[in-house]
Scaffold this motif. Structure first.
Motif, short mmCIF file in Angstrom:
data_model
loop_
_atom_site.label_atom_id
_atom_site.label_comp_id
_atom_site.label_asym_id
_atom_site.label_seq_id
_atom_site.Cartn_x
_atom_site.Cartn_y
_atom_site.Cartn_z
N SER A 87 34.55 42.89 40.27
CA SER A 87 35.66 42.44 39.74
C SER A 87 36.61 43.53 40.25
O SER A 87 36.28 44.59 40.11
CB SER A 87 35.40 41.91 38.49
OG SER A 87 35.32 43.26 37.64
N HIS A 88 38.00 43.23 40.15
CA HIS A 88 39.12 43.98 40.31
C HIS A 88 38.98 44.63 41.57
O HIS A 88 39.57 45.70 42.07
CB HIS A 88 39.12 44.76 39.28
CG HIS A 88 39.25 44.39 37.87
ND1 HIS A 88 40.19 43.96 37.39
CD2 HIS A 88 38.34 44.81 37.12
CE1 HIS A 88 40.39 43.42 36.33
NE2 HIS A 88 39.04 43.72 35.91
N ALA A 89 38.11 44.18 42.75
CA ALA A 89 38.12 44.69 44.07
C ALA A 89 39.30 44.10 45.15
O ALA A 89 39.47 43.15 44.83
CB ALA A 89 36.65 44.37 44.76
N LYS A 92 42.84 40.38 45.27
CA LYS A 92 41.86 40.94 44.75
C LYS A 92 40.89 39.87 43.95
O LYS A 92 41.22 38.63 43.83
CB LYS A 92 42.38 41.71 43.62
CG LYS A 92 43.16 42.85 43.94
CD LYS A 92 43.52 43.93 42.88
CE LYS A 92 42.21 44.84 42.73
NZ LYS A 92 42.56 45.63 41.38
#
Ligand SMILES: [Zn+2]
Lengths: 306, 309
Positions: free
Chosen positions: A298-300, A241
């Motif tokens: 973000s957090h992908a 991630k």
């Protein structure tokens, strides 16, 4: 080849919605191949169109086995495709979340029901699918673990990987899941792309389907010996991630072998150009999935490794 | 006190932030009960916006009656609300199909997991929805039959007109309410009004009901109303009216109205030919609790729901 209208719905001002199936051979319903259920699945329609062309030639050569019927449905969702939407134009529902459908229900339930009625008795069901996270995959066959899945059959496509997935609640309304519940051997075939044509993986998918059809005895097809598939559980894939958001510059490609610590991508500050984050491989592996948007959140999920 | 419960970075100079406002008594002992009001999972449903505002306004006006914690979450899908998008923009995904979420999943699933973490442990949670842009709904609470025993007694106190106990379905296991109920946080789903609009009278009715529940929980000790007695039904009493043809729907009965079996409910007309394509009649004696608001219909579109009485 016979072209058969399997579903038809009138619209207020648009042309009718027509779903066509292309039938090859005759006799028992043996294999059904479904392309796009969503409007952005262009690669999937393209693959089916090429399959129709190939099967037409093979049928003319007498290559389809006696008593076997193969049907190809390039798309069940022309309405979304023609106006550049992924889901149903009016209510944004996903036909591939409406199976087995309901013929007295809402519009997309009726489409799913009408189509499913025509395709539910086949011995084999093959769907060209796409994921909700847009990105590139190593071509693979995916099966849902319903208790009815037959992994040995999935290996007959000869694609590099067979991925097994534990169904989540929202998977229970997909075509693949319902085919299996109604005793069709169901496979989802993923190629590299969705919204644009990737010729190499399209040709690989067409070849894989023809090889499969010949190995299960529906077709005489002289194929070069295909490779051996590796069977993996989706939960065993390593998710990588992003921590930062910005411009996404990949440094590897699908199928690349990477070591622990290899830089997979850089995330760039969209204003000042410097590197905000280097996304690194947590361990050695092969790049199985890569997000394809030039921007990243973000957090992908940026990568999945095998 | 405004707190951020989850956030994520967007590519160019923007942070997605999910916030709540916590109201609590001046002196907190740590034993207070907690009520959570949640809305805005669907970005085109706005009825809950007024409810959040009005609940906070009334609490602030009589703060001395507050004996517990009230958490208000007005925007679970902030990008959706600010961009008139029902799902989560960028994902084209119904946010109410990804709970309980997953920290290893996409950004949307990550946010869902953070939301559950924050709501977990509330003594009562209420998730406010506003139908969609197509259908107008009477103020109602919907309860999955699997959690009927816990939720029905509370729902009856909520000052709603109608409680619908619907059957379980696997797909609904991915909703916020199902996820919270399954980990022991009682959660009521409230549906009312119509998408993209605010029906102030429904909002006021709901806030009155929330104060009754707050008083029952010992979170509020001010004056409250005597709640309405709701009509309660299961799926068996609900008739669906779906369009047989596409066209323009013109209803001829008001919403939340008694109808007789065979009564004319409306027509689907064809503006190009000037003719009626389908006349719609009621299949039973009952109450029209859902009525289509958006005129354009496809074959299959829902026109209304009638509660047989
Ligand atoms: Zn909603």
């Amino acid at each position: 080849m016979k072209r058969k209208m399997i579903f038809n719905m009138k619209s207020l001002y648009r042309d009718d919605l027509r779903v066509y199936g292309y039938e090859f051979g005759s006799g028992s319903p043996s294999a059904c191949i479904v392309g796009a259920t969503r409007g952005n699945e262009i690669q999937q329609v393209f693959i089916c169109s090429q399959l129709v062309k190939r099967l037409k030639e093979l049928e003319a050569q007498g290559a389809i086995n006696q008593g076997k019927r193969i049907m190809v449905i390039p798309t069940i969702n022309t309405f979304s495709m023609n106006i550049g939407k992924r889901f149903w134009p009016t209510d944004n529902t996903d036909i591939n979340r409406m199976f087995p459908g309901y013929n007295l229900g809402e519009t997309t339930q009726r489409i799913a029901a009408g189509v499913f009625e025509e395709i539910q008795n086949y011995e084999y069901g093959i769907q060209f699918a796409s994921n909700y996270i847009s990105g590139d995959f190593i071509p693979h066959v995916r099966m849902m673990k319903t208790g009815f899945e037959n992994v040995k059959l999935a290996e007959k496509f000869g694609l590099p990987y067979v991925v097994l997935r534990n169904p989540r609640p929202y998977d229970t309304t997909t075509l693949n899941y319902n085919w299996q519940i109604w005793e069709t051997n169901a496979f989802s075939v993923y190629t590299c792309d969705t919204e644009k044509i990737d010729m190499v993986s399209a040709m690989q998918a067409i070849e894989a389907v023809l090889v499969f059809l010949s190995k299960v005895g529906l077709l005489y097809y002289n194929a070069p010996e295909a490779g051996v598939s590796e069977v993996i559980d989706e939960s065993a894939l390593i998710t990588v991630k992003s921590q930062k958001a910005g411009i996404f510059i990949p440094r590897v490609d699908i199928s690349d072998r990477v070591e622990a610590g290899t830089v997979l991508a850089e995330i760039i500050n969209p204003y000042e150009g410097e590197i905000l984050e280097e996304i690194k491989a947590p361990q050695a592996g092969t790049v199985f999935f890569m997000q394809d948007n030039p921007m990243i959140l973000s957090h992908a999920v940026a990568f999945r490794l095998i | 006190m405004i707190e951020e419960i989850a956030s994520a970075g967007l590519p160019v100079d923007e942070e997605l932030s999910i916030k709540k406002n916590r109201m609590q008594p001046l002196h907190v002992t740590g034993k207070e009960k907690r009520f959570s009001l949640v809305t805005g999972i669907h970005g085109d449903e706005l009825e809950g916006q007024y409810v959040c505002y009005e609940l906070l306004r009334r609490i602030k006006e009589d703060k001395e009656h507050l004996k517990g914690i009230v958490d208000v979450y007005p925007a679970m899908n902030p990008l959706g609300i600010d961009s008139i998008t029902r799902g989560i923009p960028l994902f084209d995904l119904d946010m109410n199909r990804i709970f309980p979420g997953n920290r290893e999943g996409s950004m949307a699933e990550f946010l869902a997991a953070e939301i559950i973490e924050d709501l977990k442990g509330s003594d009562l949670c209420m998730d406010v929805h506003a139908s969609n842009i197509f259908l107008k709904e009477i103020s109602q609470i919907r309860i999955n039959e699997v959690s009927k025993d816990t939720l029905l007694p509370m729902a009856k106190r909520a000052n709603v007109d109608y409680i619908w106990i619907h059957s379980a379905s696997t797909v609904l296991e991915s909703t916020l309410a199902y996820s919270l109920n399954s980990i022991g946080t009682p959660t009521l789903v409230w549906e009312m009004g119509v998408g993209m609009r605010i029906t102030k009278e429904y909002g006021d009715q709901m806030v009155d009901g929330i104060f009754v529940l707050l008083k029952d929980l010992g979170i509020w000790d001010g004056e409250v109303i005597e709640p309405k007695t709701p009509i309660i039904s299961t799926d068996g009493n609900v008739h669906f009216l779906n369009a047989a043809v596409s066209g323009i729907f013109l209803p001829c009965v008001p919403h939340w109205n008694d109808v007789k079996r065979g009564e004319h409910i409306g027509d689907i007309v064809d503006p190009l030919t000037g003719s009626v394509s389908q006349r719609i009649y009621s299949p039973c004696n009952g109450l029209v609790f859902t009525l289509r608001e958006y005129p354009v219909v496809d074959e299959g579109s829902l026109l209304g729901r009638i509660l047989e009485r």
